[in-house]
Design a protein around this motif. Structure first.
Motif, PDB file in Angstrom:
ATOM      1  N   ASP A 141     -74.894  -1.436 -67.650  1.00 45.17           N
ATOM      2  CA  ASP A 141     -76.068  -2.218 -67.262  1.00 45.17           C
ATOM      3  C   ASP A 141     -75.716  -3.620 -66.773  1.00 45.17           C
ATOM      4  O   ASP A 141     -76.334  -4.126 -65.830  1.00 45.17           O
ATOM      5  CB  ASP A 141     -77.039  -2.328 -68.436  1.00 45.17           C
ATOM      6  CG  ASP A 141     -77.609  -0.985 -68.862  1.00 45.17           C
ATOM      7  OD1 ASP A 141     -76.911   0.032 -68.719  1.00 45.17           O
ATOM      8  OD2 ASP A 141     -78.758  -0.935 -69.333  1.00 45.17           O
ATOM      9  N   GLU A 184     -80.798   4.644 -60.989  1.00 45.68           N
ATOM     10  CA  GLU A 184     -82.207   5.055 -60.970  1.00 45.68           C
ATOM     11  C   GLU A 184     -82.419   6.457 -61.524  1.00 45.68           C
ATOM     12  O   GLU A 184     -83.485   6.754 -62.069  1.00 45.68           O
ATOM     13  CB  GLU A 184     -82.742   5.004 -59.542  1.00 45.68           C
ATOM     14  CG  GLU A 184     -83.211   3.645 -59.088  1.00 45.68           C
ATOM     15  CD  GLU A 184     -83.918   3.741 -57.757  1.00 45.68           C
ATOM     16  OE1 GLU A 184     -85.158   3.820 -57.745  1.00 45.68           O
ATOM     17  OE2 GLU A 184     -83.218   3.755 -56.724  1.00 45.68           O
ATOM     18  N   HIS A 187     -82.591   5.559 -65.253  1.00 44.13           N
ATOM     19  CA  HIS A 187     -83.346   4.409 -65.748  1.00 44.13           C
ATOM     20  C   HIS A 187     -84.501   4.105 -64.801  1.00 44.13           C
ATOM     21  O   HIS A 187     -84.354   4.194 -63.581  1.00 44.13           O
ATOM     22  CB  HIS A 187     -82.458   3.161 -65.854  1.00 44.13           C
ATOM     23  CG  HIS A 187     -81.247   3.345 -66.713  1.00 44.13           C
ATOM     24  ND1 HIS A 187     -80.075   3.928 -66.242  1.00 44.13           N
ATOM     25  CD2 HIS A 187     -81.005   3.032 -68.009  1.00 44.13           C
ATOM     26  CE1 HIS A 187     -79.184   3.951 -67.213  1.00 44.13           C
ATOM     27  NE2 HIS A 187     -79.721   3.415 -68.296  1.00 44.13           N
ATOM     28  N   ASP A 189     -86.354   1.258 -63.438  1.00 51.51           N
ATOM     29  CA  ASP A 189     -86.337  -0.193 -63.287  1.00 51.51           C
ATOM     30  C   ASP A 189     -86.808  -0.516 -61.871  1.00 51.51           C
ATOM     31  O   ASP A 189     -86.080  -0.279 -60.907  1.00 51.51           O
ATOM     32  CB  ASP A 189     -84.929  -0.737 -63.518  1.00 51.51           C
ATOM     33  CG  ASP A 189     -84.876  -2.259 -63.562  1.00 51.51           C
ATOM     34  OD1 ASP A 189     -85.725  -2.907 -62.896  1.00 51.51           O
ATOM     35  OD2 ASP A 189     -83.985  -2.812 -64.233  1.00 51.51           O
ATOM     36  N   ARG A 191     -86.942  -3.170 -60.249  1.00 52.72           N
ATOM     37  CA  ARG A 191     -86.070  -4.102 -59.533  1.00 52.72           C
ATOM     38  C   ARG A 191     -84.951  -3.364 -58.819  1.00 52.72           C
ATOM     39  O   ARG A 191     -84.561  -3.724 -57.698  1.00 52.72           O
ATOM     40  CB  ARG A 191     -85.469  -5.118 -60.502  1.00 52.72           C
ATOM     41  CG  ARG A 191     -86.464  -5.994 -61.245  1.00 52.72           C
ATOM     42  CD  ARG A 191     -85.729  -6.829 -62.289  1.00 52.72           C
ATOM     43  NE  ARG A 191     -84.907  -5.981 -63.143  1.00 52.72           N
ATOM     44  CZ  ARG A 191     -83.697  -6.320 -63.605  1.00 52.72           C
ATOM     45  NH1 ARG A 191     -83.181  -7.502 -63.307  1.00 52.72           N
ATOM     46  NH2 ARG A 191     -83.021  -5.504 -64.387  1.00 52.72           N
TER      47      ARG A 191
END
Length: 326
Positions: A141, A184, A187, A189, A191
Motif C-alpha cells: 500500500d 484495484e 481494493h 479506492d 483515488r
C-alpha cells in the motif's frame, strides 16, 4: 483452428492462457494446465535459476554476476518475478511461495539497501514491483501511495521526474497503469481509479502511439511488438491493459488495433518485431520468427476489440433514430 492448435502445442504458460482466454475452457481444465507452469518448461526454468541465497543473480535489479550480452541484464530478482507473473505461474504453488518468502527475507534494492517489498525510488521500478507483489500476495500500500503522489500534471508518470522531467512518458505510464489496475482488483479506492483513468486518458489523447504535439511516433519500439516487453511500451501492451480492465473500445484506440491486426502473417501467426536484448534466463524466440506469445496476446486483444465493436453496433442498431420523421 490451425493457429489455436499451434498455440496449444506450446509451453504450459501459453496453453493455460489459450484455454482460458481464447477457448473459454472449463475452469478445472485451465487450473490443471496452469499448475504445470511451475513444474515444466519456461516457468520451471525460471524457478530453477534461483540461487542458493534465495534470490536471482544475487540481487534485486542489477545482477552482481558479470553480464555476457550487451544491454540491461534480465536475470535478477525483479525481472524474473515479472516473467513468472507474465507466464501466469500459480502464486499458491509451494515453490513459488518459498521463493517469495526468501525474496522478502533476503533481497534488498541496490539503491539505499531498502528491503525488496518496501520499494525503490523510481516509479517505473516501483510500478513493476507493485504489480508483481500483488500478484504474489504481498501488500504494498505504501508504494501505491507513492505512485499516486508522483502523477504529473499531464496525467501520466515519468521515471525521470526526479531528474527534472516535466512530461510523462509512455513507458513509465503503462507500467503504473498496470500496477494501479492490479491494486484495484483487490481494493476499492476511488483515488486509484481516478489516477488510473487519468493515465489512460494520457495514452488515449495520443492515440496510444503518437506525440500529442506533432503526431509523430516517439520511439520505433512503440509500434514493435515484443515479449517480454521489459520496461518498454508498445501498442499491444497498452491494448492488453485496456482489455484487462474491461474498457470499452475507444475510437482513439482504433489505429493501434488495426496496426496489431495488420501484423498478422499469412499463416495466421504474429512474429516478435523486436527482442529487448540482454542476459536472460529464458529464450522466448528471435525477432522475426513466429511468436506464440505475440500471437496469443494479439488474438485476445482482437477478440476483445471485435467483441466490443459488435456489442456497440448492436446497441446502436437498437437505439431510436432521433432523425427519423415522427
Amino acid at each position: 483452428m490451425h493457429t489455436t492448435q499451434w498455440l496449444l502445442e506450446g509451453d504450459p504458460a501459453i496453453r493455460w492462457q489459450v484455454l482460458q482466454d481464447l477457448e473459454d475452457a472449463d475452469p478445472d481444465a485451465v487450473a490443471r494446465e496452469r499448475a504445470r507452469v511451475a513444474r515444466e518448461g519456461w516457468g520451471a526454468a525460471l524457478l530453477a535459476a534461483r540461487g542458493p541465497d534465495g534470490q536471482w543473480a544475487g540481487g534485486a535489479h542489477f545482477p552482481k554476476a558479470e553480464s555476457v550480452l550487451p544491454g540491461q541484464p534480465w536475470t535478477s530478482t525483479a525481472h524474473v518475478l515479472t516473467e513468472l507473473r507474465l507466464l501466469g505461474v500459480d502464486p499458491a504453488d509451494p515453490a513459488v511461495r518459498d521463493a517469495i518468502a526468501d525474496v522478502a527475507r533476503v533481497t534488498r534494492w541496490e539503491y539505499d539497501d531498502e528491503p525488496f517489498f518496501e520499494g525503490e525510488v523510481e516509479p517505473c521500478i516501483n510500478a513493476a514491483l507493485v504489480t508483481n507483489a500483488l500478484y504474489f500476495g504481498v501488500e504494498v500500500d505504501a508504494i501505491v501511495e507513492r505512485l499516486l503522489g508522483e502523477r504529473m500534471a499531464d496525467g501520466g508518470w515519468n521515471c525521470d521526474q526526479e531528474r527534472g522531467s516535466v512530461r510523462s512518458s509512455f513507458d513509465t505510464t503503462i507500467g503504473v497503469l498496470e500496477a494501479l489496475a492490479a491494486f484495484e482488483r483487490e481494493h476499492d479506492d476511488p483515488r486509484v481509479r481516478e489516477a488510473r483513468e487519468s493515465g489512460e486518458e494520457y495514452l488515449l489523447e495520443r492515440g496510444l502511439m503518437r506525440r500529442r504535439s506533432t503526431g509523430e511516433i516517439p520511439k520505433p519500439t512503440y509500434v514493435q511488438l515484443a515479449f517480454p516487453p521489459r520496461h518498454e511500451y508498445d501498442v499491444l501492451r497498452a491494448l492488453e491493459h485496456f482489455r484487462a480492465v474491461g474498457a470499452p473500445v475507444d475510437e482513439r484506440m482504433r489505429e493501434a488495433i488495426e496496426l496489431v491486426r495488420s501484423k498478422r502473417r499469412d499463416d495466421g501467426t504474429w512474429a516478435a518485431d523486436v527482442v529487448h536484448g540482454g542476459d536472460a534466463v529464458v529464450d522466448y524466440g528471435a525477432a522475426g520468427e513466429p511468436s506464440r506469445w505475440i500471437t496469443l496476446k494479439a488474438l485476445r486483444v482482437l477478440r476483445w476489440a471485435d467483441g466490443e465493436a459488435q456489442v456497440s453496433g448492436a446497441a446502436d442498431a437498437s437505439a431510436p433514430d432521433d432523425s427519423a420523421p415522427r
